[in-house]
Structures are given as C-alpha cells and as structure tokens.
Design an enzyme around this catalytic site. Structure first.
Site, PDB file in Angstrom:
ATOM      1  N   LYS A 189       0.871  -1.191   0.000  1.00 32.32           N
ATOM      2  CA  LYS A 189       0.000   0.000   0.000  1.00 32.32           C
ATOM      3  C   LYS A 189       0.901   1.232   0.000  1.00 32.32           C
ATOM      4  O   LYS A 189       1.495   1.578   1.018  1.00 32.32           O
ATOM      5  CB  LYS A 189      -0.902   0.041   1.238  1.00 32.32           C
ATOM      6  N   GLU A 263      11.414   1.704   9.021  1.00 30.84           N
ATOM      7  CA  GLU A 263      12.370   2.707   8.520  1.00 30.84           C
ATOM      8  C   GLU A 263      11.720   4.058   8.782  1.00 30.84           C
ATOM      9  O   GLU A 263      10.778   4.432   8.076  1.00 30.84           O
ATOM     10  CB  GLU A 263      12.602   2.523   7.016  1.00 30.84           C
ATOM     11  N   CYS A 297      14.666  11.449   4.436  1.00 28.99           N
ATOM     12  CA  CYS A 297      14.843  11.036   5.839  1.00 28.99           C
ATOM     13  C   CYS A 297      16.271  11.219   6.329  1.00 28.99           C
ATOM     14  O   CYS A 297      16.485  11.527   7.497  1.00 28.99           O
ATOM     15  CB  CYS A 297      14.416   9.584   6.001  1.00 28.99           C
ATOM     16  N   GLU A 396      11.918  16.234  13.733  1.00 26.66           N
ATOM     17  CA  GLU A 396      12.134  16.185  12.285  1.00 26.66           C
ATOM     18  C   GLU A 396      11.204  17.190  11.607  1.00 26.66           C
ATOM     19  O   GLU A 396       9.978  17.088  11.738  1.00 26.66           O
ATOM     20  CB  GLU A 396      11.831  14.771  11.772  1.00 26.66           C
TER      21      GLU A 396
HETATM   22  P1  NAD Z   1       3.493   8.797   7.352  1.00 28.62           P
HETATM   23  O1  NAD Z   1       3.981   7.954   8.464  1.00 28.62           O
HETATM   24  O2  NAD Z   1       2.452   9.798   7.622  1.00 28.62           O
HETATM   25  O3  NAD Z   1       2.931   7.858   6.170  1.00 28.62           O
HETATM   26  C1  NAD Z   1       3.704   6.864   5.561  1.00 28.62           C
HETATM   27  C2  NAD Z   1       2.787   5.787   5.033  1.00 28.62           C
HETATM   28  O4  NAD Z   1       2.152   5.141   6.112  1.00 28.62           O
HETATM   29  C3  NAD Z   1       1.672   6.268   4.119  1.00 28.62           C
HETATM   30  O5  NAD Z   1       1.453   5.280   3.131  1.00 28.62           O
HETATM   31  C4  NAD Z   1       0.482   6.357   5.075  1.00 28.62           C
HETATM   32  O6  NAD Z   1      -0.756   6.227   4.400  1.00 28.62           O
HETATM   33  C5  NAD Z   1       0.744   5.177   5.978  1.00 28.62           C
HETATM   34  N1  NAD Z   1       0.253   5.285   7.358  1.00 28.62           N
HETATM   35  C6  NAD Z   1       0.240   6.371   8.159  1.00 28.62           C
HETATM   36  N2  NAD Z   1      -0.220   6.048   9.380  1.00 28.62           N
HETATM   37  C7  NAD Z   1      -0.475   4.723   9.363  1.00 28.62           C
HETATM   38  C8  NAD Z   1      -0.970   3.790  10.325  1.00 28.62           C
HETATM   39  N3  NAD Z   1      -1.282   4.169  11.570  1.00 28.62           N
HETATM   40  N4  NAD Z   1      -1.104   2.493   9.967  1.00 28.62           N
HETATM   41  C9  NAD Z   1      -0.774   2.086   8.732  1.00 28.62           C
HETATM   42  N5  NAD Z   1      -0.334   2.933   7.763  1.00 28.62           N
HETATM   43  C10 NAD Z   1      -0.176   4.225   8.081  1.00 28.62           C
HETATM   44  O7  NAD Z   1       4.805   9.458   6.743  1.00 28.62           O
HETATM   45  P2  NAD Z   1       4.946  10.475   5.528  1.00 28.62           P
HETATM   46  O8  NAD Z   1       4.667  11.846   5.989  1.00 28.62           O
HETATM   47  O9  NAD Z   1       4.195   9.963   4.353  1.00 28.62           O
HETATM   48  O10 NAD Z   1       6.507  10.304   5.201  1.00 28.62           O
HETATM   49  C11 NAD Z   1       7.488  11.064   5.789  1.00 28.62           C
HETATM   50  C12 NAD Z   1       8.193  10.264   6.880  1.00 28.62           C
HETATM   51  O11 NAD Z   1       8.807   9.094   6.337  1.00 28.62           O
HETATM   52  C13 NAD Z   1       9.321  11.070   7.486  1.00 28.62           C
HETATM   53  O12 NAD Z   1       9.284  10.923   8.886  1.00 28.62           O
HETATM   54  C14 NAD Z   1      10.586  10.418   6.914  1.00 28.62           C
HETATM   55  O13 NAD Z   1      11.731  10.572   7.694  1.00 28.62           O
HETATM   56  C15 NAD Z   1      10.153   8.988   6.821  1.00 28.62           C
HETATM   57  N6  NAD Z   1      11.001   8.248   5.880  1.00 28.62           N
HETATM   58  C16 NAD Z   1      11.909   7.356   6.371  1.00 28.62           C
HETATM   59  C17 NAD Z   1      12.762   6.675   5.502  1.00 28.62           C
HETATM   60  C18 NAD Z   1      13.756   5.691   6.002  1.00 28.62           C
HETATM   61  O14 NAD Z   1      14.260   4.914   5.205  1.00 28.62           O
HETATM   62  N7  NAD Z   1      14.076   5.684   7.278  1.00 28.62           N
HETATM   63  C19 NAD Z   1      12.659   6.914   4.130  1.00 28.62           C
HETATM   64  C20 NAD Z   1      11.724   7.838   3.661  1.00 28.62           C
HETATM   65  C21 NAD Z   1      10.889   8.503   4.544  1.00 28.62           C
END
Ligand code: NAD
Length: 491
Positions: A189, A263, A297, A396
């Site tokens: 997803k 991650e 990230c 962040e």
């Molecule tokens: P987010 O956590 O809001 O969403 C990420 C994904 O998770 C989306 O597909 C969202 O629909 C889904 N999601 C959100 N809450 C959920 C839940 N409770 N249960 C299941 N699915 C859920 O993050 P974002 O704003 O889309 O992305 C930015 C974040 O991602 C930043 O914190 C960034 O650092 C992190 N990130 C980490 C890495 C890494 O490799 N460590 C890489 C890229 C981004």
C-alpha cells in the site's frame, strides 16, 4: 480537473494503471467509490483521482497473497529461479525509467534532475537482489557435540508493505525486491499522494510473468494502512514512514508478534571538524542538507561547527543556499522545487515559528518564496544560535530548514550529535579520514559518512533508536525477510 502541461496522466498512463488494482495477477475494478485526490504542489490544483481501496479490496489482496504463499510456486522456486524473475522486473523498470522519474516530479514536485538521478536505484535493487539470491547460503550444515543439524533460511511469509510519498519507487523497490528474493509474497500500500509508481511496478510484475498473487497492490491512506497492518494473515509488516506511525504499527504487530521492519524519521547531524576544508564540506552539505526541499529522511539537518569557525561556515553556506534556483520542478535547472503537500508546508511554517519563538536566530529564509502566487514554495531557511534542546533541533521538520549549532570541542560535538531521540544518519568532515572514522564509531546512528553523504543499495541502511528497527539494502535487507529454521538430523 486541471491539465498539467508537463505530465498528462490521462495519456501517459494506461487505463488499468489509472483505475484498477492489481490483485491476484489481474487488474480488478475497485469495489468502493471513494477517490484519492492528487493535488499539484506547483499549481495547488487537482491533477487526477485514484480509487481508494475498501476493506473488501484489502481482504482480497491479502487472501491472494496468502494463497500464493501457502499453495503457489513462488516460495518453492529455487533462489536462482526467483533471481531470473527479479532480473526481468529490473528490465521492465528500465524500460519505464523516464516515466518513473517524471511521475515522481509530477506527483510531489521532486526536481527532475533529482528524480532522474535517483530513480535508477529501483533497477539497481532488483539487479542486486537477483544476483545476491543466487549466491546466498540458504542452507548450511552445522555440527554440534554428538550430531549434525541443517540450518535453513526460509521466507518469512506474507508481507504487508507500506511506503511514504517522498521517494516512492525507490522505497517500494527496497522492500519488494528483497521480499521477493527471499520467497515472500506481499500486499503493498503506497502513500495516497503517490499511487502511480506502485501501479507501474504492477505492470512490471505482470510483464515479468510472476505467478498470480505474489505481488498485490492496494491504495489508500492511514485507515486502509491500519486495516492492512491488522490482517492476521500477514506474517510481517515492512513500513517506511514517520516515527509516529511506526510506533502505532509496531504496537499492532506486537499483539500477534508479527515480524516488523521500521524505517522511520531522522534528525541527522553533520559534524564539521576544524581541519575540514569548508569548500569541500559545502560540496556535499549543500545538496544533502536540504535535498528535495529537505523531504528526505537522511538529510543532514543539524550542522555542528566549532564556535571558532561558525561565522565563516555560515557565510559560505548561506550564500550557497540563497543562490539556489527555485522554481518549476520540471525545469532541469531547478535546485529547489515546492514542498510536496499542503500539510508539509504548514508543518514547516509551524517549525519556523517555533524556532523564532524559542530564540534561535533566523539567518536566511523563513517564509514563502516571493514571486510565487501559488504552489508550496518555501525558502531555504537557516537558523543559527540554535540550542540542541530547542524544538527545531529535536524534531524532524522535513523541510528546507537547517539548524547550525556551535560546539566548544569535539567531545561536545559528539554529545550534541547523540543527544537525539533519532539515530538514522550523519556525517563527519575532516582532513583526517581515520579520525573521522573514530568519530563515526561514536555516533549512535545506523549510517554515517566521512567527508560526504552516501547511501548505496548494496550497503545496509536503517536506524538506531527511534529511527527504526531492522535494515534495508545489502545482505541484511534480504535477511529481514527470512526466518531461520534448525533441522536436527538424528537418524
Ligand atoms: P506517514 O507515516 O504519515 O505515512 C507513511 C505511510 O504510512 C503512508 O502510506 C500512510 O498512508 C501510511 N500510514 C500512516 N499512518 C499509518 C498507520 N497508523 N497504519 C498504517 N499505515 C499508516 O509518513 P509520511 O509523511 O508519508 O513520510 C514522511 C516520513 O517518512 C518522514 O518521517 C521520513 O523521515 C520517513 N522516511 C523514512 C525513511 C527511512 O528509510 N528511514 C525513508 C523515507 C521517509
């Protein structure tokens, strides 16, 4: 719906890609009526809609993946046979590379230079795991006093994959390539802001001829993600996203002890030692402190520089970011495009206000880019006089905002770098690489670069502390999708 002069979703994407879900090897009609809106970060207009999955769609996808794992050929193929399929997926992605780069730019505004440069990593991942899987020792015999056991590494099972919007095709590929190499089946997803890379991935999976049900894709936001995570038929969840969501997912997984890889976010520090040459520091720090408007990230968002060198560093860094060419992400000369989503813009504005309110000194930026009457364009922003306890140094921001923190001596620099709930990335700049290595060993993060910043798909990537659990990339990335079984051969 607004037409986008640079990317025409209607003509550049096939009808199934725009309107269907890939489940059990078929393009199927979504069962629900809810649509996800894709808003242009440049014009703030609606670009296209994508159907959102219902719980029923997710159930079908999970059931298909479960059948493909329990009864299908995929986990029973030899690793070499799976490698052949992975190499075919790499070839299919290669054919679609310019489209993938342009999609990234169209959906979330990544400058086209960046998306073109980084998108090939998705191919590298499938090629790498295609090769690795043929050499990896999935079985070994081990003697113990009085006997012999066979240690076998088996696929972890059916995996639920959830990814964010900031590097959609790459983050999907890290997970899908490694999971398939291990023999897992999966339901992915992607983020609701970037559904189409996963749809193109489905096209590649279909063209590569994988058995039905091995890869299934559904779309939706947090609620559908939460529903997916809580399906008891899933053996493992692999999540990339925010630390806040990662904690919710870890808690859900803990209830049934589902395996989980996380991650998550970061607040990485660059330590500039006094012997480093500022021009060479700037070569890597300027692009990696706010790549993709800081929405990466592993961005180096805290710069630690000695009190003695602080002003000369600041002058040089600020002039470099003030010279960024800001504008249309489809223009090859653009260095800084818009933030990707309205809530990102609001988030960055909140943090800049907190920085000012808590007493950090704003050296440049801090607001919308003058001259743009629409779009989420935010100025490159630099704060100095930042105390590591301030909100902007602890949390962040995920925007083009840098905090410069002055240190007294190297001991203090290491302490400041480590005084963070995150532990993802970091860098040390010095004329003496071995000294840099010693300092890198003292930094509590999963990745540190000496004199630059690098992430390579063959090297493990992941976080200490609240930046995550587990690793992606490299051999460790494959092992994340394996279970270890010991078979005692007693007679
Ligand atoms: P987010 O956590 O809001 O969403 C990420 C994904 O998770 C989306 O597909 C969202 O629909 C889904 N999601 C959100 N809450 C959920 C839940 N409770 N249960 C299941 N699915 C859920 O993050 P974002 O704003 O889309 O992305 C930015 C974040 O991602 C930043 O914190 C960034 O650092 C992190 N990130 C980490 C890495 C890494 O490799 N460590 C890489 C890229 C981004």
């Amino acid at each position: 719906m607004a037409t986008n002069p640079q990317f025409n979703f209607e003509s550049e994407l096939s009808e199934p890609v725009r309107k269907s879900f890939f489940i059990d090897g078929q393009w199927v009609n979504p069962s629900g009526v809810v649509k996800l809106d894709l808003i242009s970060p440049v014009t703030e207009e609606l670009m296209i809609q994508m159907p959102e999955a219902s719980e029923e769609d997710v159930d079908e996808a999970v059931a298909a993946a479960r059948r493909a794992f329990d009864q299908g050929p995929w986990p029973r193929l030899s690793p070499g046979e799976r490698g052949v399929y992975l190499a075919r997926i790499a070839d299919e992605l290669r054919k679609r590379l310019p489209l993938l780069a342009r999609l990234w730019t169209a959906q979330v505004g990544a400058p086209i230079g960046l998306s073109t440069y980084l998108s090939p990593q998705s191919i590298d991942l499938f090629d790498y795991y295609a090769k690795l899987v043929t050499n990896y020792r999935f079985e070994e015999e081990r003697s113990y006093p009085g006997g012999v056991a066979r240690i076998v590494f088996e696929p972890a099972g059916v995996v639920g994959i959830i990814t964010p919007w900031n590097a959609p095709i790459i983050l999907l590929s890290y997970k899908i390539a490694a999971a398939l190499a291990a023999g897992c089946t999966l339901v992915a997803k992607p983020s609701p802001e970037t559904p189409f890379e996963a749809q193109i991935m489905a096209e590649c999976i279909e063209a590569a001829g994988l058995p039905p049900g091995v890869v299934n894709i559904v779309h939706g936001g947090r609620e559908i993600g939460d529903y997916l995570v809580n399906r008891p038929q899933l053996d493992k969840i692999s999540f990339t996203g925010s630390t806040a969501a990662g904690k919710v997912i870890a808690e859900a997984c803990s209830k049934r002890l589902a395996r989980v890889n996380l991650e998550l976010g970061g607040k990485s520090a660059a330590i500039i030692l006094d012997d480093a040459s500022i021009p060479s520091v700037l070569n890597s720090l300027v692009p990696f402190s706010m790549p993709f408007s800081g929405q990466v990230c592993f961005s180096l968002t805290r710069v630690l520089v000695s009190k003695k060198n602080r002003d000369s560093f600041l002058d040089a860094y600020v002039s470099a970011v003030e010279a960024f060419k800001i504008g249309d992400p489809f223009d090859a000369a653009t260095q800084l495009g818009p933030l990707s989503i309205r809530r990102q813009l609001e988030r960055v504005q909140r943090y800049v206000a907190a920085g000012k309110a808590e007493g950090a000194k704003l050296v440049t930026g801090g607001g919308l880019v003058p001259g743009f009457d629409r779009g989420y364009f935010f100025q490159p922003t630099v704060f100095c006089d930042v105390d590591n306890d301030m909100t902007i140094a602890r949390e962040e921001i995920f925007g083009p905002v840098l905090s410069v923190i002055a240190y007294e001596d190297e001991e203090e620099a290491v302490n400041i770098a480590n005084a963070s709930s995150y532990g993802l990335s970091g860098a040390v700049y010095t004329a003496d690489p071995e000294k840099g290595y010693d300092i890198a060993r003292r930094i509590r993060t999963g990745n540190v670069s000496v004199n630059g910043l690098c992430v390579n798909v063959e090297i493990p990537f992941g976080g200490f502390k609240q930046s995550g659990i587990g690793r992606e990339g490299g051999i460790e990335g494959l092992e994340a999708y394996l279970e270890c079984k010991s078979v005692y051969m007693l007679g």
